[in-house]
Write a protein that holds these residues in place. Structure first.
Motif, PDB file in Angstrom:
ATOM      1  N   VAL A 535       0.831  -1.206   0.000  1.00 35.90           N
ATOM      2  CA  VAL A 535       0.000   0.000   0.000  1.00 35.90           C
ATOM      3  C   VAL A 535       0.867   1.257   0.000  1.00 35.90           C
ATOM      4  O   VAL A 535       0.645   2.184  -0.801  1.00 35.90           O
ATOM      5  CB  VAL A 535      -0.956  -0.003   1.201  1.00 35.90           C
ATOM      6  N   LEU A 536       1.851   1.307   0.873  1.00 40.41           N
ATOM      7  CA  LEU A 536       2.711   2.487   0.935  1.00 40.41           C
ATOM      8  C   LEU A 536       3.552   2.624  -0.325  1.00 40.41           C
ATOM      9  O   LEU A 536       3.821   3.741  -0.778  1.00 40.41           O
ATOM     10  CB  LEU A 536       3.595   2.433   2.176  1.00 40.41           C
ATOM     11  N   SER A 537       3.955   1.514  -0.904  1.00 41.13           N
ATOM     12  CA  SER A 537       4.689   1.562  -2.172  1.00 41.13           C
ATOM     13  C   SER A 537       3.810   2.137  -3.280  1.00 41.13           C
ATOM     14  O   SER A 537       4.264   2.955  -4.096  1.00 41.13           O
ATOM     15  CB  SER A 537       5.170   0.161  -2.552  1.00 41.13           C
ATOM     16  N   ALA A 538       2.528   1.718  -3.309  1.00 35.92           N
ATOM     17  CA  ALA A 538       1.599   2.243  -4.314  1.00 35.92           C
ATOM     18  C   ALA A 538       1.402   3.743  -4.136  1.00 35.92           C
ATOM     19  O   ALA A 538       1.407   4.508  -5.115  1.00 35.92           O
ATOM     20  CB  ALA A 538       0.259   1.517  -4.213  1.00 35.92           C
ATOM     21  N   MET A 539       1.269   4.174  -2.894  1.00 37.87           N
ATOM     22  CA  MET A 539       1.081   5.597  -2.629  1.00 37.87           C
ATOM     23  C   MET A 539       2.327   6.386  -3.018  1.00 37.87           C
ATOM     24  O   MET A 539       2.238   7.457  -3.647  1.00 37.87           O
ATOM     25  CB  MET A 539       0.764   5.796  -1.138  1.00 37.87           C
ATOM     26  N   ARG A 540       3.484   5.861  -2.677  1.00 44.18           N
ATOM     27  CA  ARG A 540       4.752   6.523  -3.007  1.00 44.18           C
ATOM     28  C   ARG A 540       4.907   6.642  -4.526  1.00 44.18           C
ATOM     29  O   ARG A 540       5.268   7.701  -5.055  1.00 44.18           O
ATOM     30  CB  ARG A 540       5.909   5.714  -2.422  1.00 44.18           C
ATOM     31  N   ASP A 541       4.614   5.560  -5.239  1.00 42.29           N
ATOM     32  CA  ASP A 541       4.736   5.571  -6.705  1.00 42.29           C
ATOM     33  C   ASP A 541       3.744   6.533  -7.332  1.00 42.29           C
ATOM     34  O   ASP A 541       4.050   7.187  -8.344  1.00 42.29           O
ATOM     35  CB  ASP A 541       4.516   4.162  -7.262  1.00 42.29           C
ATOM     36  N   TRP A 542       2.544   6.631  -6.733  1.00 38.38           N
ATOM     37  CA  TRP A 542       1.531   7.529  -7.296  1.00 38.38           C
ATOM     38  C   TRP A 542       1.960   8.982  -7.153  1.00 38.38           C
ATOM     39  O   TRP A 542       1.848   9.768  -8.112  1.00 38.38           O
ATOM     40  CB  TRP A 542       0.189   7.303  -6.593  1.00 38.38           C
ATOM     41  N   VAL A 543       2.456   9.356  -5.991  1.00 37.98           N
ATOM     42  CA  VAL A 543       2.923  10.732  -5.787  1.00 37.98           C
ATOM     43  C   VAL A 543       4.058  11.046  -6.749  1.00 37.98           C
ATOM     44  O   VAL A 543       4.074  12.108  -7.401  1.00 37.98           O
ATOM     45  CB  VAL A 543       3.381  10.946  -4.327  1.00 37.98           C
ATOM     46  N   LYS A 544       4.993  10.120  -6.875  1.00 39.54           N
ATOM     47  CA  LYS A 544       6.150  10.338  -7.743  1.00 39.54           C
ATOM     48  C   LYS A 544       5.726  10.467  -9.199  1.00 39.54           C
ATOM     49  O   LYS A 544       6.187  11.373  -9.914  1.00 39.54           O
ATOM     50  CB  LYS A 544       7.139   9.188  -7.583  1.00 39.54           C
TER      51      LYS A 544
END
Length: 661
Positions: A535-544
């Motif tokens: 989940v945090l990886s998905a959020m991080r990738d989305w922001v980036k």
């Protein structure tokens, strides 16, 4: 004598003689100044936030196809017949006739004609059916919620049954997609699903969702309602008794007490009850047939399915909505899903209900803001039109900026839901039949890689959406009331201007389907749970991904730093401290999401007003994020004042001319 309308303000240049003549006689109930009623425009035409959200999350072809439908509907919900129905629903709240003329307990729930008409209209317009028809595939949820956005301010809360119908239909669809569900159970669930997703008010069903009990509130682990498997429990003379759609009532017997049950006029219910294996989810019809041999004697053909209405709740708002305390005594039904896994099953219903909650928030608030804009155009104060009062416009501009961020957040989550659902719809249609479904598209959701990423973001952000938008809408509608002065506080029979109704109704948004603190703790369950890495990886990738280009670099740097700070803090802090500060954790995550979306919206076409909104929104967040700067940093007060006017009245000057951006 007809009232004298005086709308021209007195200015310093008005001759003294003219002023003296105007006030030569006293006012009365029929003479003197009368405020011209504000011209409240349809939200589809007047709401820039809605227009930009549709342009951002829908391709041009789909948006153009929807314009006639949404434009017509936005005018319909303001029509006199709709306001008449709202008045009837508000002035004639539901009540229960517990006893018939001969002393027999019947518990007949009486609702108003206005409530029933509004219910029928929502069904006809596909407020629930649109995403189940899935005619626009991955964009069907945006289509549905755009209509819901326009509907909420006029629905008099028939959208409460709608949100439960939507969630329960999704739950039934998931189980009907399983070929192992067969026989009578499949027939019963399929009949219920078809009725829940129907556009025909005659055959369509609504549903209740019963979880809350005295012991637990939102803590369903304290459920005291008990379910017993007893397929042969019915006495022989009742073998001809069925649900009203002709199906058997079910092999489970349910007994208990539900403390806070909305949509008491529903046709069916999904509820939690405890079995020997734990808490499970059950389906039950609300009514059953009376044996033919007893119908003449009793004088009715159906009766409640082991359900008694103890009393209806008296509430601050949502007065037209029948919310009850219910006694269950031998209610017959079917278990849904695995015995003992009811909390997991009901999550499907809750998550969709929480998204509806977010759209109800912006629907009510958006209606309030449309009244405020109209009032600003019509009202003069002292020697100036209200639009020239910079303090007033500054206040209204702050609301519009927050509203824009909330609108984008809602449509973003709706877009995620539309992506995630396509695989589910494909599985359903492969079992029950229907048109094939194309999957793999991520629609127009910015920064989204695939459906799995969408699923992770949806799980994390649904409670954030519910928790944050509810509180901002409540505060926003209080401000909208104040903008109209005393008139805003009135329970106005002309429901178009009745912001007081919108405000008292909005207060439930932060409570039902989980309080704000519960939503904040749900966010922590995700970030500390089994899927936290993904989940945090998905959020991080989305922001980036969303902040990748060099345009609006300063704003992107700021929001990216917020995300880095949020993630780093959570990684290093003790869980106990995170729980203590759960609301702040949720609010700061919402800031990141809304900031990214405002940036993406402004970047999409370089619209001057969208950049104004972004910069104004960022200026309100700097202090909260521990960054330097204040609202005046964008320039002189004159520049800020001009920006505020553009934010509220995008292409209007104070005197009604056009100021093209």
């Amino acid at each position: 004598m007809a009232p004298t309308h005086q709308t021209t303000p007195i200015s310093p240049s008005t001759p003294a003689v003219e002023i003296t003549q105007r006030f030569a006689s006293p006012s009365s109930s029929t003479e003197g100044f009368f405020q011209a009623p504000p011209n409240v425009q349809s939200q589809f035409d007047d709401d820039i936030a809605l227009q930009r959200a549709l342009s951002f999350f829908l391709p041009d072809r789909v948006r153009e196809e929807l314009i006639p439908e949404l434009s017509t509907f936005s005018r319909l919900v303001l029509a006199p017949k709709i306001t008449t129905w709202i008045n009837d629903a508000e002035k004639n709240p539901p009540y229960v006739k517990h006893w018939d003329s001969w002393g027999k307990r019947r518990d007949v729930l009486i609702t108003s004609e206005g409530w029933r008409n509004l219910q029928a209209l929502g069904i006809q317009e596909g407020i629930v059916a649109i995403p189940y028809d899935n005619e626009r595939g991955v964009f069907s949820r945006v289509h549905q919620f755009a209509k819901y956005h326009l509907w909420a301010g006029s629905a008099a809360w028939v959208n409460c049954p709608s949100l439960m119908v939507d969630g329960v239909a999704a739950l039934l669809r998931r189980h009907l997609s399983d070929p192992a569900v067969e026989g009578v159970e499949r027939d019963v669930l399929r009949s219920a699903y078809d009725r829940l997703t129907s556009r025909d008010p005659i055959t369509a069903w609504t549903t209740g969702q019963w979880m809350t009990e005295r012991a637990g509130g939102s803590d369903v682990s304290q459920t005291e309602t008990l379910a017993t498997y007893a397929p042969d429990a019915s006495p022989r003379q009742d073998v001809e008794v069925t649900a009203v759609d002709g199906h058997p009532l079910g092999p489970w017997k349910i007994d208990g007490f539900k403390w806070f049950s909305s949509a008491t006029d529903a046709d069916m219910v999904v509820m939690l009850a405890r079995t020997t294996k734990g808490i499970s989810t059950f389906f039950a019809p609300m009514r059953k047939t009376v044996p033919a041999s007893a119908r003449d004697m009793l004088g009715h053909e159906t009766e409640l399915n082991g359900i008694s209405i103890q009393r209806l709740k008296s509430k601050l708002g949502t007065r037209a909505l029948p919310t009850a305390e219910l006694v269950l005594n031998g209610t017959r039904g079917y278990i849904i899903g695995e015995d003992g896994k009811g909390t997991k099953e009901i999550t499907t219903v809750l998550n969709i209900a929480r998204i509806h909650n977010g759209f109800t928030a912006i629907g009510l608030w958006g209606r309030g803001l449309s009244v405020v804009r109209a009032f600003g155009r019509a009202r003069s104060v002292g020697q100036k039109p209200l639009l020239e009062k910079t303090a007033y416009v500054t206040t209204v501009a702050k609301m519009h900026v927050e509203y824009r961020a909330n609108v984008l957040f809602n449509y973003f989550v709706a877009g995620l839901l539309g992506v995630v659902e396509q695989e589910q719809i494909k599985a359903f249609r492969s079992v029950v039949g229907g048109a094939p479904v194309a999957v793999g598209s991520v629609g127009r959701v910015p920064g989204l890689r695939d459906a799995q990423m969408a699923e992770h973001l949806l799980r994390l952000l649904t409670p954030v959406l519910k928790g944050v938008t509810a509180k901002t809408a409540i505060a926003g509608l209080a401000e909208c009331m104040e903008c109209l002065g005393g008139v805003g506080y009135l329970e106005n029979d002309d429901q178009i201007f009745n912001i007081a109704r919108l405000y008292r109704d909005a207060n439930v948004l932060s409570i039902w389907e989980g309080t704000t603190d519960m939503m904040a703790h749900d966010v922590l369950r995700v970030v500390y749970g089994k899927t936290k890495v993904a989940v945090l990886s998905a959020m991080r990738d989305w922001v980036k991904a969303t902040c990748a280009s060099t345009r609006l670099a300063e704003q992107k740097k700021m929001v990216s730093e917020w995300w880095n700070r949020w993630e780093t803090w959570l990684r290093n802090v003790e869980k106990g401290e995170a729980e203590m500060k759960a609301r702040v954790v949720m609010e700061r995550l919402a800031d990141v999401v809304q900031g990214v979306l405002l940036i993406a919206d402004a970047e999409s076409d370089g619209d001057r007003n969208a950049v104004d909104v972004l910069d104004a929104w960022l200026s309100t967040r700097r202090a909260g994020m521990g960054l330097s700067g204040d609202e005046g940093s964008a320039g002189s007060w004159r520049v800020t004042s001009a920006r505020n006017m553009r934010v509220v009245y995008t292409a209007e000057s104070p005197v009604g001319g056009q100021a093209k951006l």
